[in-house]
Design an enzyme around this catalytic site. Structure first.
Site, PDB file in Angstrom:
ATOM      1  N   ASN A  81     -10.042  -0.031  -0.780  1.00  0.00           N
ATOM      2  CA  ASN A  81      -8.469  -0.101  -0.660  1.00  0.00           C
ATOM      3  C   ASN A  81      -8.012  -0.610  -1.980  1.00  0.00           C
ATOM      4  O   ASN A  81      -8.062  -1.750  -2.107  1.00  0.00           O
ATOM      5  CB  ASN A  81      -8.177  -0.826   0.620  1.00  0.00           C
ATOM      6  CG  ASN A  81      -6.673  -0.844   0.783  1.00  0.00           C
ATOM      7  OD1 ASN A  81      -5.820  -0.332  -0.159  1.00  0.00           O
ATOM      8  ND2 ASN A  81      -6.068  -1.388   2.059  1.00  0.00           N
ATOM      9  N   CYS A  88       0.624  -1.051   0.087  1.00  0.00           N
ATOM     10  CA  CYS A  88       0.102  -0.015   0.057  1.00  0.00           C
ATOM     11  C   CYS A  88       0.946   1.352   0.210  1.00  0.00           C
ATOM     12  O   CYS A  88       0.367   2.143  -0.237  1.00  0.00           O
ATOM     13  CB  CYS A  88      -0.993   0.048   1.144  1.00  0.00           C
ATOM     14  SG  CYS A  88      -2.086  -1.315   1.098  1.00  0.00           S
ATOM     15  N   HIS A 110      -3.337   7.405   1.983  1.00  0.00           N
ATOM     16  CA  HIS A 110      -3.601   6.225   1.521  1.00  0.00           C
ATOM     17  C   HIS A 110      -5.105   5.798   1.966  1.00  0.00           C
ATOM     18  O   HIS A 110      -5.696   6.063   3.204  1.00  0.00           O
ATOM     19  CB  HIS A 110      -2.703   5.075   2.029  1.00  0.00           C
ATOM     20  CG  HIS A 110      -3.282   3.653   1.788  1.00  0.00           C
ATOM     21  ND1 HIS A 110      -3.503   3.108   0.553  1.00  0.00           N
ATOM     22  CD2 HIS A 110      -3.226   2.640   2.577  1.00  0.00           C
ATOM     23  CE1 HIS A 110      -4.052   1.988   0.785  1.00  0.00           C
ATOM     24  NE2 HIS A 110      -3.588   1.549   1.924  1.00  0.00           N
TER      25      HIS A 110
HETATM   26  O1  UT7 Z   1      -3.959  -0.864   3.304  1.00  0.00           O
HETATM   27  C1  UT7 Z   1      -2.951  -1.636   4.200  1.00  0.00           C
HETATM   28  C2  UT7 Z   1      -3.315  -1.206   5.557  1.00  0.00           C
HETATM   29  N1  UT7 Z   1      -4.464  -1.847   6.152  1.00  0.00           N
HETATM   30  C3  UT7 Z   1      -5.194  -1.334   7.057  1.00  0.00           C
HETATM   31  O2  UT7 Z   1      -5.010  -0.427   7.482  1.00  0.00           O
HETATM   32  C4  UT7 Z   1      -6.240  -2.119   7.626  1.00  0.00           C
HETATM   33  C5  UT7 Z   1      -6.272  -2.107   9.089  1.00  0.00           C
HETATM   34  N2  UT7 Z   1      -7.309  -2.572   9.898  1.00  0.00           N
HETATM   35  C6  UT7 Z   1      -8.649  -2.299   9.622  1.00  0.00           C
HETATM   36  O3  UT7 Z   1      -9.031  -1.282   8.808  1.00  0.00           O
HETATM   37  C7  UT7 Z   1      -9.866  -2.883  10.806  1.00  0.00           C
HETATM   38  O4  UT7 Z   1      -9.033  -3.885  11.363  1.00  0.00           O
HETATM   39  C8  UT7 Z   1     -10.653  -3.933  10.051  1.00  0.00           C
HETATM   40  C9  UT7 Z   1     -11.590  -3.075   8.972  1.00  0.00           C
HETATM   41  C10 UT7 Z   1      -9.948  -4.905   9.105  1.00  0.00           C
HETATM   42  C11 UT7 Z   1     -11.463  -4.501  11.005  1.00  0.00           C
HETATM   43  O5  UT7 Z   1     -12.114  -3.503  11.861  1.00  0.00           O
HETATM   44  P1  UT7 Z   1     -12.112  -3.925  13.329  1.00  0.00           P
HETATM   45  O6  UT7 Z   1     -12.836  -2.913  13.933  1.00  0.00           O
HETATM   46  O7  UT7 Z   1     -10.680  -4.209  13.579  1.00  0.00           O
HETATM   47  O8  UT7 Z   1     -12.780  -5.514  13.401  1.00  0.00           O
HETATM   48  P2  UT7 Z   1     -12.048  -6.941  14.078  1.00  0.00           P
HETATM   49  O9  UT7 Z   1     -11.257  -7.032  13.047  1.00  0.00           O
HETATM   50  O10 UT7 Z   1     -11.929  -6.426  15.529  1.00  0.00           O
HETATM   51  O11 UT7 Z   1     -13.686  -7.710  14.063  1.00  0.00           O
HETATM   52  C12 UT7 Z   1     -14.787  -7.357  14.505  1.00  0.00           C
HETATM   53  C13 UT7 Z   1     -15.761  -8.405  14.427  1.00  0.00           C
HETATM   54  C14 UT7 Z   1     -15.242  -9.823  14.673  1.00  0.00           C
HETATM   55  O12 UT7 Z   1     -16.364 -10.769  15.300  1.00  0.00           O
HETATM   56  P3  UT7 Z   1     -15.909 -10.999  16.750  1.00  0.00           P
HETATM   57  O13 UT7 Z   1     -14.898 -11.698  16.900  1.00  0.00           O
HETATM   58  O14 UT7 Z   1     -15.939  -9.797  17.530  1.00  0.00           O
HETATM   59  O15 UT7 Z   1     -17.256 -11.883  16.947  1.00  0.00           O
HETATM   60  C15 UT7 Z   1     -15.056 -10.218  13.117  1.00  0.00           C
HETATM   61  O16 UT7 Z   1     -15.260 -11.632  13.233  1.00  0.00           O
HETATM   62  O17 UT7 Z   1     -16.261  -8.212  13.432  1.00  0.00           O
HETATM   63  C16 UT7 Z   1     -16.165  -9.513  12.658  1.00  0.00           C
HETATM   64  N3  UT7 Z   1     -16.092  -9.353  11.155  1.00  0.00           N
HETATM   65  C17 UT7 Z   1     -17.028  -9.047  10.450  1.00  0.00           C
HETATM   66  N4  UT7 Z   1     -18.212  -9.115  10.571  1.00  0.00           N
HETATM   67  C18 UT7 Z   1     -19.338  -8.741   9.592  1.00  0.00           C
HETATM   68  C19 UT7 Z   1     -14.850  -9.437  10.360  1.00  0.00           C
HETATM   69  N5  UT7 Z   1     -15.067  -8.904   9.254  1.00  0.00           N
HETATM   70  C20 UT7 Z   1     -16.340  -9.201   9.018  1.00  0.00           C
HETATM   71  C21 UT7 Z   1     -17.327  -8.701   8.120  1.00  0.00           C
HETATM   72  N6  UT7 Z   1     -18.696  -8.449   8.328  1.00  0.00           N
HETATM   73  N7  UT7 Z   1     -16.700  -8.488   6.903  1.00  0.00           N
END
Ligand code: UT7
Length: 325
Positions: free
Chosen positions: A282, A115, A252
């Site tokens: 992204n 990225c 980004h």
């Molecule tokens: O470009 C390179 C750099 N990349 C980034 O900057 C990405 C950085 N990370 C992020 O943007 C975020 O961490 C994400 C958008 C990827 C995830 O958001 P989050 O608020 O950190 O969510 P999480 O990973 O903590 O997941 C929360 C919950 C989980 O369920 P439980 O364990 O709390 O029951 C996930 O399983 O959301 C669940 N989950 C989803 N639910 C519905 C994960 N993906 C999805 C989904 N739809 N697509």
């Protein structure tokens, strides 16, 4: 005060025709428009057609950049393509772009910094222009990230999209101040101890396969804002400029929460932040040049504006560029 500086002569972008909405994704994995939008700010993304390669996206963006600069491919002596989704393991996508643009002179190579690729490519091009190794460089970020996604993994497949953006950089040989147009400073960083947090599950030398995207999203998020603001501070320190002087912040586009938290930490008002993540997702190395082209085409970014770019991604890699458009 430097004698030689890289100046943006033109810009262009390209998005594949097919749009995939969050609702489309709900028919593929257990997710919802609400979850995706609240956590990321993404509503839709573009997906390349079958047979449409990263080099095709790159060429379309490059042609627009040349046209907007009023230049021909004969005027270019170097092509740099930032991509993580090359047409082939080798040769470089940049040489495919070179051939498709009808260029047999000069040189072309790829940069792989995920990225942060476009920031790395700008820094490289700027260094080569300043050293006298190149006079006009097409700097392109192009990705078909849809090709390396695991479409059954809801934690990653909802985040990414395809696209390309390009700028044509040219040399200015006149004496420059910070008020003149051009790239003022570039800063790139990496720390490979984090390489397992955002990567693919394969590669030519390890598995002999391409692999699919794997990301520990929460871990990446944890580091993102701190790394980004550090490298932006480097840009301010080396120029003496400050956040209050920025006309446009073009980050980004990974996640609107990261973008907004960074802007808040730097005291950059929301109306100066260019956000395209809602419509593009992204697009990795393509996201910054796509956002630049969007804001330049709609009249927000104007000649002479002070523009701050930043990225952070797999590696980890991160970096910033401060330029006067
Ligand atoms: O470009 C390179 C750099 N990349 C980034 O900057 C990405 C950085 N990370 C992020 O943007 C975020 O961490 C994400 C958008 C990827 C995830 O958001 P989050 O608020 O950190 O969510 P999480 O990973 O903590 O997941 C929360 C919950 C989980 O369920 P439980 O364990 O709390 O029951 C996930 O399983 O959301 C669940 N989950 C989803 N639910 C519905 C994960 N993906 C999805 C989904 N739809 N697509």
């Amino acid at each position: 005060m430097t004698l030689r500086r890289s100046v943006v002569l033109g810009h262009g972008s390209y998005l594949p025709a097919r749009v995939m909405t969050n609702d489309d994704l709900t028919r593929m994995v257990d997710t919802s428009d609400e979850w995706i939008y609240q956590r990321t700010g993404i509503r839709r993304r573009h997906i390349a057609a079958d047979g449409e390669f990263t080099s095709d996206l790159a060429v379309a963006a490059a042609r627009k950049a040349l046209a907007s600069a009023g230049k021909e491919i004969a005027d270019v002596d170097l092509i740099i393509v930032a991509t993580t989704t090359p047409d082939q393991t080798f040769p470089a996508t940049a040489v495919a772009v070179q051939a498709k643009l009808g260029m047999q002179h000069g040189a072309a190579f790829d940069i792989q910094a995920v990225c942060s690729g476009f920031i790395y490519a700008l820094a490289t091009a700027d260094g080569m222009i300043k050293s006298g190794m190149a006079r006009r460089v097409l700097v392109i970020g192009a990705e078909t990230f849809s090709r390396i996604l695991d479409w059954t993994d809801r934690t990653t497949c909802v985040l990414f999209g395809d696209g390309a953006g390009a700028v044509l950089l040219g040399v200015s040989d006149e004496e420059q101040t910070l008020d003149d147009r051009g790239i003022l400073t570039t800063h790139i960083r990496s720390d490979g101890t984090h390489r397992d947090k955002l990567n693919t599950t394969g590669g030519p030398s390890s598995t002999g396969t391409v692999g699919v995207v794997h990301m520990e999203g929460r871990e990446v998020f944890k580091y993102a804002v701190g790394m980004i603001t550090d490298v932006i501070d480097d840009a301010f320190r080396s120029t003496g400029l400050s956040a209050g002087e920025i006309d446009w912040f073009v980050p980004h586009q990974a996640n609107v929460r990261i973008i907004d938290a960074t802007a808040r930490k730097l005291d950059i008002p929301s109306e100066k932040v260019v956000r395209t993540v809602e419509d593009h997702g992204n697009t990795s190395a393509a996201s910054i040049p796509l956002a630049l082209a969007t804001a330049a085409d709609d009249g927000r970014i104007k000649k002479g504006d002070l523009v701050l770019l930043e990225a952070m991604g797999g590696g980890f890699t991160w970096g910033s560029v401060l330029l006067r458009w």
